[in-house]
Design a protein around this motif. Sequence first.
Motif, PDB file in Angstrom:
ATOM      1  N   ALA A 173      -4.850  -0.411  -7.480  1.00  0.00           N
ATOM      2  CA  ALA A 173      -4.424   0.903  -7.394  1.00  0.00           C
ATOM      3  C   ALA A 173      -4.718   1.715  -9.003  1.00  0.00           C
ATOM      4  O   ALA A 173      -4.763   0.887  -9.909  1.00  0.00           O
ATOM      5  CB  ALA A 173      -3.097   1.076  -7.011  1.00  0.00           C
ATOM      6  N   LEU A 221       2.613   2.101  -3.304  1.00  0.00           N
ATOM      7  CA  LEU A 221       1.996   2.374  -4.299  1.00  0.00           C
ATOM      8  C   LEU A 221       1.333   3.831  -4.166  1.00  0.00           C
ATOM      9  O   LEU A 221       1.494   4.565  -5.246  1.00  0.00           O
ATOM     10  CB  LEU A 221       0.616   1.356  -4.517  1.00  0.00           C
ATOM     11  CG  LEU A 221       0.804   0.079  -4.899  1.00  0.00           C
ATOM     12  CD1 LEU A 221      -0.407  -0.821  -4.505  1.00  0.00           C
ATOM     13  CD2 LEU A 221       1.102  -0.042  -6.346  1.00  0.00           C
ATOM     14  N   THR A 256       0.692  -1.114  -0.178  1.00  0.00           N
ATOM     15  CA  THR A 256      -0.232   0.180   0.058  1.00  0.00           C
ATOM     16  C   THR A 256       0.848   1.208  -0.096  1.00  0.00           C
ATOM     17  O   THR A 256       0.819   2.063  -0.844  1.00  0.00           O
ATOM     18  CB  THR A 256      -0.921  -0.058   1.147  1.00  0.00           C
ATOM     19  OG1 THR A 256      -1.688  -1.125   1.045  1.00  0.00           O
ATOM     20  CG2 THR A 256      -1.875   1.151   1.145  1.00  0.00           C
ATOM     21  N   TRP A 272      -3.884  -6.109  -4.513  1.00  0.00           N
ATOM     22  CA  TRP A 272      -3.835  -4.600  -4.035  1.00  0.00           C
ATOM     23  C   TRP A 272      -4.581  -4.100  -5.608  1.00  0.00           C
ATOM     24  O   TRP A 272      -3.718  -4.444  -6.951  1.00  0.00           O
ATOM     25  CB  TRP A 272      -2.443  -4.038  -3.955  1.00  0.00           C
ATOM     26  CG  TRP A 272      -1.852  -4.534  -2.725  1.00  0.00           C
ATOM     27  CD1 TRP A 272      -2.024  -3.589  -1.551  1.00  0.00           C
ATOM     28  CD2 TRP A 272      -1.205  -5.565  -2.149  1.00  0.00           C
ATOM     29  NE1 TRP A 272      -1.298  -4.262  -0.512  1.00  0.00           N
ATOM     30  CE2 TRP A 272      -0.973  -5.301  -0.779  1.00  0.00           C
ATOM     31  CE3 TRP A 272      -1.056  -6.899  -2.718  1.00  0.00           C
ATOM     32  CZ2 TRP A 272      -0.330  -6.309  -0.250  1.00  0.00           C
ATOM     33  CZ3 TRP A 272      -0.358  -7.698  -1.769  1.00  0.00           C
ATOM     34  CH2 TRP A 272       0.026  -7.478  -0.502  1.00  0.00           C
ATOM     35  N   VAL A 285      -5.993   3.237  -3.561  1.00  0.00           N
ATOM     36  CA  VAL A 285      -5.266   2.020  -3.384  1.00  0.00           C
ATOM     37  C   VAL A 285      -6.033   1.189  -2.457  1.00  0.00           C
ATOM     38  O   VAL A 285      -6.514   1.667  -0.984  1.00  0.00           O
ATOM     39  CB  VAL A 285      -3.942   2.238  -2.816  1.00  0.00           C
ATOM     40  CG1 VAL A 285      -2.881   0.884  -2.370  1.00  0.00           C
ATOM     41  CG2 VAL A 285      -2.953   2.735  -3.620  1.00  0.00           C
TER      42      VAL A 285
END
Length: 298
Positions: A295, A201, A198, A293, A209
């Motif tokens: 993003a 990113l 996280t 994840w 995110v």
Amino acid sequence: MTQPHAHSPQHYGHGHDHAGIAPLLDLDAEVLHEALFAITNTLRAARDGQRTRRVLDLGAGTGTGTMALAERFPRADIYALDRSEQMLDLVRSKAFFRGIPERVHTVRADLDDVWPAFEPFDVAWASLSLHEVADPDRVFENILTALTPGGMLAVVEMDTRPFVLPDDLDLGTPGLEARIHAAVAPARAPMNLHPDWTDALVRAGFTDVARHRFDIATSPQALARFASGPTPGERASVLARYAHTSLLRLRDAARPGLNQEDRDTLDILLAADGPHSLLNRGDLTVNGTRSLWLARRP
């Protein structure tokens, strides 16, 4: 097919063992079909109806993600990037047999090296590959640059090695697999260790995110939902081959950390035949978790 030449990232912790890891990657795709279906559907839903024409698979391996992305985004061209020409050959073969060779393009390149010049992508996908790059921050910046405004990155990681054995095998001392994982960890820790991506990113400039976790609990019955053709025995055989291949790859690294009883039990399980051979057992499952994840490029 586009094929700039360089090196490419180690995929799934296999280093240079391309031939050795390929069967496990393909078995992984069969056994974890349900999890992959859920993960790619989450990605597609996050696109919220936006047009997706170009998708980049970073560290494509044998093409499991490439084919899943081609299915989820049926109007998109998929670019599969990997270091290994052997892996890319497998990707091309799968695309041919699925009747989509014109939609799948292979790129031989290295995530840690200078990237080929690309037109912007709508989606980038990196499954089990980014934890091995030398400079993740730079790679995330490169991915951001490679995306169109509003484009999305999906990063998938294995949170733990999957467990495949019942705790009590009716052989040796219960809890063998936990001891195998503990014994292997010092030798192969980088295979599955990854940070929470996280912060990286956000530092790279991504927005929106979010991390999603997916529980994996696969049995012959669970496989039946996605494999209507194979018989129950054949589905059990897929799990048996997955378990056998997985533990066979761990045996040498685990042996120094196991006592003699555990070594003997593992050898019996990995034998080609016998009542306790993994290949003849019907009580195997796959349990673990994977993280996704998502993003977005602003």
